[in-house]
Design an enzyme around this catalytic site. Sequence first.
Site, PDB file in Angstrom:
ATOM      1  N   HIS A 300      35.178  37.201  38.285  1.00 41.29           N
ATOM      2  CA  HIS A 300      34.150  38.237  38.456  1.00 41.29           C
ATOM      3  C   HIS A 300      34.586  39.563  37.815  1.00 41.29           C
ATOM      4  O   HIS A 300      35.498  39.580  37.007  1.00 41.29           O
ATOM      5  CB  HIS A 300      33.796  38.385  39.940  1.00 41.29           C
ATOM      6  CG  HIS A 300      33.509  37.045  40.563  1.00 41.29           C
ATOM      7  ND1 HIS A 300      32.279  36.451  40.516  1.00 41.29           N
ATOM      8  CD2 HIS A 300      34.333  36.161  41.196  1.00 41.29           C
ATOM      9  CE1 HIS A 300      32.345  35.264  41.109  1.00 41.29           C
ATOM     10  NE2 HIS A 300      33.572  35.056  41.535  1.00 41.29           N
ATOM     11  N   GLU A 314      35.257  40.482  46.073  1.00 39.76           N
ATOM     12  CA  GLU A 314      36.111  39.452  45.470  1.00 39.76           C
ATOM     13  C   GLU A 314      36.731  39.921  44.145  1.00 39.76           C
ATOM     14  O   GLU A 314      37.898  39.679  43.869  1.00 39.76           O
ATOM     15  CB  GLU A 314      35.283  38.175  45.245  1.00 39.76           C
ATOM     16  CG  GLU A 314      36.076  37.041  44.611  1.00 39.76           C
ATOM     17  CD  GLU A 314      35.216  35.815  44.299  1.00 39.76           C
ATOM     18  OE1 GLU A 314      34.031  35.813  44.688  1.00 39.76           O
ATOM     19  OE2 GLU A 314      35.738  34.879  43.674  1.00 39.76           O
ATOM     20  N   HIS A 367      40.181  33.234  42.279  1.00 37.46           N
ATOM     21  CA  HIS A 367      38.951  33.581  43.005  1.00 37.46           C
ATOM     22  C   HIS A 367      39.227  33.696  44.501  1.00 37.46           C
ATOM     23  O   HIS A 367      40.310  33.346  44.976  1.00 37.46           O
ATOM     24  CB  HIS A 367      37.887  32.498  42.781  1.00 37.46           C
ATOM     25  CG  HIS A 367      37.278  32.541  41.419  1.00 37.46           C
ATOM     26  ND1 HIS A 367      36.027  33.041  41.161  1.00 37.46           N
ATOM     27  CD2 HIS A 367      37.790  32.175  40.209  1.00 37.46           C
ATOM     28  CE1 HIS A 367      35.782  32.977  39.875  1.00 37.46           C
ATOM     29  NE2 HIS A 367      36.833  32.453  39.255  1.00 37.46           N
ATOM     30  N   GLU A 435      41.005  29.158  44.750  1.00 38.24           N
ATOM     31  CA  GLU A 435      40.269  29.939  45.747  1.00 38.24           C
ATOM     32  C   GLU A 435      41.292  30.326  46.809  1.00 38.24           C
ATOM     33  O   GLU A 435      41.700  29.517  47.643  1.00 38.24           O
ATOM     34  CB  GLU A 435      39.142  29.103  46.373  1.00 38.24           C
ATOM     35  CG  GLU A 435      38.040  28.724  45.412  1.00 38.24           C
ATOM     36  CD  GLU A 435      37.007  29.831  45.168  1.00 38.24           C
ATOM     37  OE1 GLU A 435      37.205  30.965  45.657  1.00 38.24           O
ATOM     38  OE2 GLU A 435      36.009  29.556  44.478  1.00 38.24           O
TER      39      GLU A 435
HETATM   40 ZN   LIG Z   1      34.561  33.615  42.653  1.00 39.26          ZN
END
Ligand SMILES: [Zn+2]
Length: 475
Positions: A300, A314, A367, A435
């Site tokens: 992002h 995030e 992420h 993640e």
């Molecule tokens: Zn993400």
Amino acid sequence: MICKKIVAACLLFILVATQCISSPESVSAASFPDVPTSHRAYSEIMYLVNRDIVTGTPNGKFNPEDYVTRAEAATMIGRALNLQGGYRQTEYVDVPKSFYASGYIQDMSDAKILAGYGNGNFGVSDKLTREQMALIITRAWSFWETSGITFTDVNVNSESYIAINKLATVGVVSGYPGGKFGPKDFIKRADFALMVARTLNPEYRKNPADLQPIAQATVIADSLNVRNAPDASATRISAFAYGTKVNVYSKLENGWAYVGTSSLKGFVHGAYLKYPSTPTVPTDPSNPLKGKIIVVDPGHGGTDPGALGYGMKEKDITLITSKYLRDYLTEAGAKVVMTRDTDIFHSLEKRVLIANNASGEAFISIHANAFNGTANGTETYYNEDNSKSVDNKKLATYIQNRLLIPELDMKDRGVKEANFYVIRYQNKMTSTLIELGFIDNKSDASKLASDTWRKKAAYQIHLGIKDYFQYLQNK
Ligand SMILES: [Zn+2]
């Protein structure tokens, strides 16, 4: 968070498809009485005029010594990037829809290339400084090579330091005699043209003799057209025959590359170039990370905050953690390329391209997750549809295992297969997507908010990457 990735990929496809039908280059080159052939920026101005990026004034002059306003800069850069432009509603009180640059100004703002002042104004008639121009160019186009070049009047702590260094390194900008850059000086139209032309076409850069190839490649089209700009509608200079070995000097976001032999240089479409499959990096048995090119991809950024939770975005967590990872890998002797190191938006395709351009040997996308507040834990993804599937899973597994230490205290959600864009289309290098945890879960969020935790997580990821290269060495 990953749910919007396919949409982003589709939007990007539309953007690229639109670029392919852009208007053909105008054949009749304009000439300006105030830009004689002897003018210091004659060739560069004509190059941009022929590409409809800059135009003259209604009275037929170019006014090369006039200063560039922020609205003019938005328009010219917007055209160079093939952005939407037109007349549109904007977020700025001083830019009504009827204003000539309204579309491009909003484009610039959306892409985080040139934003307003934060007080609702864009400052359309304000003049642009040389350091602002450097920032705009490095946000709009990718430059990552830096060097020891410094200017006496550019402070190392200033926002523009890296941008000016990057552009000076590749010859897009040069300073004044005496080692000064003049960061606060307003930029003139002639100098603006110099910088944009040099950005688009390395032939115009300050020391083209210093142009260093970043790779070698072989032409795999029967006859590969060589053009004078990175665009299918640009003028065809000549062609390379099948099998020609070329030096690659730069690769652009739109898939084009600037290449050449000793007798011919120009732009070709990158799809018809074949690169050697594996970069030749000497291995050091005692340090499997030494010399490895590792691409770290903070998820992002810019207009895309990613998942939100407990006051965090995030995009910030991924960037902070990625920077720690970069530092640990660099310290261990690896060469790290970041897809972004500031709060900027990059398309997924651009991230893959940056990785490929860097000839990376591993791609690590970072992420943080979100669900409904109830889910928690760390999971690491790999893709099995591309040519690297076996190694992808190895890399993901090594990293996941390293993240499961008691100190990090995360639930093991496992190593999973997925088709996420950045790992699916990463055929040239092993890739994984981590993640770290769930930003909207109270327990995970308190960890993601902790700098000590993030640092430790980055350290563990670096160990997982090291495990992977160790495995390659022993394979
Ligand atoms: Zn993400």
